[in-house]
Write an enzyme that holds these catalytic residues in place. Structure first.
Site, PDB file in Angstrom:
ATOM      1  CD  GLU A  34       0.426 -32.917  13.585  1.00 26.50           C
ATOM      2  OE1 GLU A  34       0.136 -31.785  13.146  1.00 26.50           O
ATOM      3  OE2 GLU A  34      -0.090 -33.948  13.130  1.00 26.50           O
ATOM      4  CD  GLN A  39       2.727 -20.740  10.306  1.00 31.49           C
ATOM      5  OE1 GLN A  39       2.356 -20.379   9.200  1.00 31.49           O
ATOM      6  NE2 GLN A  39       2.104 -20.370  11.414  1.00 31.49           N
ATOM      7  CB  THR A  40       6.188 -26.308   6.371  1.00 28.60           C
ATOM      8  OG1 THR A  40       6.876 -25.328   7.158  1.00 28.60           O
ATOM      9  CG2 THR A  40       7.045 -26.698   5.184  1.00 28.60           C
ATOM     10  CE1 TYR A  79       5.519 -17.473  10.389  1.00 27.11           C
ATOM     11  CE2 TYR A  79       6.123 -18.952   8.594  1.00 27.11           C
ATOM     12  CZ  TYR A  79       5.417 -17.862   9.064  1.00 27.11           C
ATOM     13  OH  TYR A  79       4.609 -17.152   8.208  1.00 27.11           O
ATOM     14  CE1 TYR A 117      -4.167 -30.778  14.541  1.00 27.45           C
ATOM     15  CE2 TYR A 117      -1.962 -29.824  14.486  1.00 27.45           C
ATOM     16  CZ  TYR A 117      -2.891 -30.728  14.006  1.00 27.45           C
ATOM     17  OH  TYR A 117      -2.544 -31.603  13.009  1.00 27.45           O
ATOM     18  CG  ASP A 135      -5.790 -29.028  11.399  1.00 34.63           C
ATOM     19  OD1 ASP A 135      -6.985 -29.351  11.194  1.00 34.63           O
ATOM     20  OD2 ASP A 135      -4.850 -29.443  10.695  1.00 34.63           O
ATOM     21  CB  CYS A 197     -18.709 -31.815  -3.195  1.00 32.91           C
ATOM     22  SG  CYS A 197     -18.604 -30.270  -2.251  1.00 32.91           S
ATOM     23  CB  CYS A 200     -16.485 -35.270   0.040  1.00 27.16           C
ATOM     24  SG  CYS A 200     -16.589 -35.099   1.841  1.00 27.16           S
TER      25      CYS A 200
END
Length: 350
Positions: A34, A39-40, A79, A117, A135, A197, A200
């Site tokens: 996590e 950021q990846t 980061y 999160y 998230d 959609c 989904c």
């Protein structure tokens, strides 16, 4: 609204990606994954995850890892503050919890670098606790599901969405439910106005789809423009050994504590100016050796570096405080160079 969990979990069982941290979802594995995925993209993070777990298989190993080696394992992910905070948290876990993450949401949330999160993901996936893990993917799904145009960056709106998430969470499968929502947002309910959609499992329940507004949701305020900063990079090569000068950045701020070529932020220097700036650091260079480097840029969250630079040669000398001389092999194995300097890496390794 009708409960979404049955259709969602059925879809997840049939469509979930096979990922190493799902196949062996220990709390530590969930935590590392996590943090990496903040950021990846998943595909980009997987080789880093596998190498990281192979070298640091548990929390005590992470807590004891030398900082430069830790940065090298993270090199390419960017980061770096994420992994620095993770090591601080690992050290807390070793001191206070015997090297094992606590099965308690509030205690997880109190660890350095662990937000709501991440705490929710560890607690629900790693420990099976009935807590939310909300998230950006989940916020997007619920903005469309409820046709809610409220700005999802507003803390009060996030609380409302989180309550909705928990209204649908089955207490006997919180981890799978949270992962299914994340997976739906990653694979089907895509960002950028492009939900799939037709694929989904919740299309029949989606109020945004029914109203024709799904493509315009969620609502976010316009981001602030990035601050543009000129940066002059100096690649300084020692004449007798061929080694390059590296400088350790300050312990706080952008790219904190990482190694880099000397770089002068806020300035676009010509060759004499670069040589003078190096001299002010205590580095003497050959004034006739300056060769221009290609321009490059790197975008951080709120700052854009616009880089130019010079390659210079230097006579034998001791590096000033906070600097080292490093050869290509050391650069490959010992010192992590931030991705901001990717355009100049080939010169250092050539």
């Amino acid at each position: 609204m009708e409960h979404i969990a049955p259709a969602l979990l059925q879809w997840f069982g049939q469509n979930r990606r096979t990922l190493p941290f799902r196949e062996d979802p220990t709390p530590y594995h969930v935590w590392v994954s996590e943090i990496m995925l903040q950021q990846t993209r998943v595909a980009a993070a997987l080789p880093y995850y596998e190498r990281f777990i192979r070298e640091l298989p548990d929390i005590p190993a992470l807590a004891a890892c030398p900082p430069d080696r830790l940065d090298k394992l993270w090199e390419g992910l960017g980061y770096y503050r994420r992994v620095h905070s993770m090591q601080q948290a690992a050290q807390v876990v070793c001191r206070e919890y015997g090297g094992q993450l606590p099965a308690d949401y509030d205690k997880l949330l109190a660890l350095p670098g662990v937000g709501p999160y991440t705490a929710g993901a560890i607690a629900s996936i790693g420990f099976g606790l009935a807590v939310p893990a909300v998230d950006g993917n989940v916020l997007r799904v619920f903005a469309r599901l409820y046709n809610d145009p409220s700005p999802i960056t507003d803390p009060a709106v996030k609380k409302t969405f989180t309550r909705r998430v928990m209204d649908h969470q089955p207490p006997d499968a919180p981890g799978d439910y949270n992962q299914a929502l994340m997976e739906l947002g990653a694979l089907v309910c895509l960002p950028g106005g492009a939900p799939l959609c037709g694929s989904c499992p919740l299309a029949g329940l989606c109020q945004g789809r029914r109203a024709g507004t799904a493509r315009s949701l969620p609502c976010k305020p316009q981001p602030k423009p990035r601050r543009v900063v000129p940066v002059t990079v100096a690649l300084v090569r020692r004449q007798d050994t061929g080694e390059w000068l590296l400088q350790k950045r300050p312990a706080g701020g952008l790219l904190a504590g990482l190694w880099q070529p000397p770089a002068f932020e806020g300035e676009r220097l010509d060759a004499p100016g670069a040589a003078a700036a190096l001299a002010a650091m205590g580095v003497q260079t050959d004034p006739d050796s300056a060769q221009p480097l290609p321009a490059s840029r790197h975008i951080f969250s709120h700052v854009e570096w616009q880089m130019t630079g010079w390659q210079l040669s230097a006579p034998p000398q001791q590096p000033p405080e906070g600097c080292v001389w490093a050869g290509p092999e050391q650069l490959q194995t010992g010192y992590a160079l931030p991705g901001a300097f990717k355009a100049y890496r080939k010169f250092l390794l050539g």
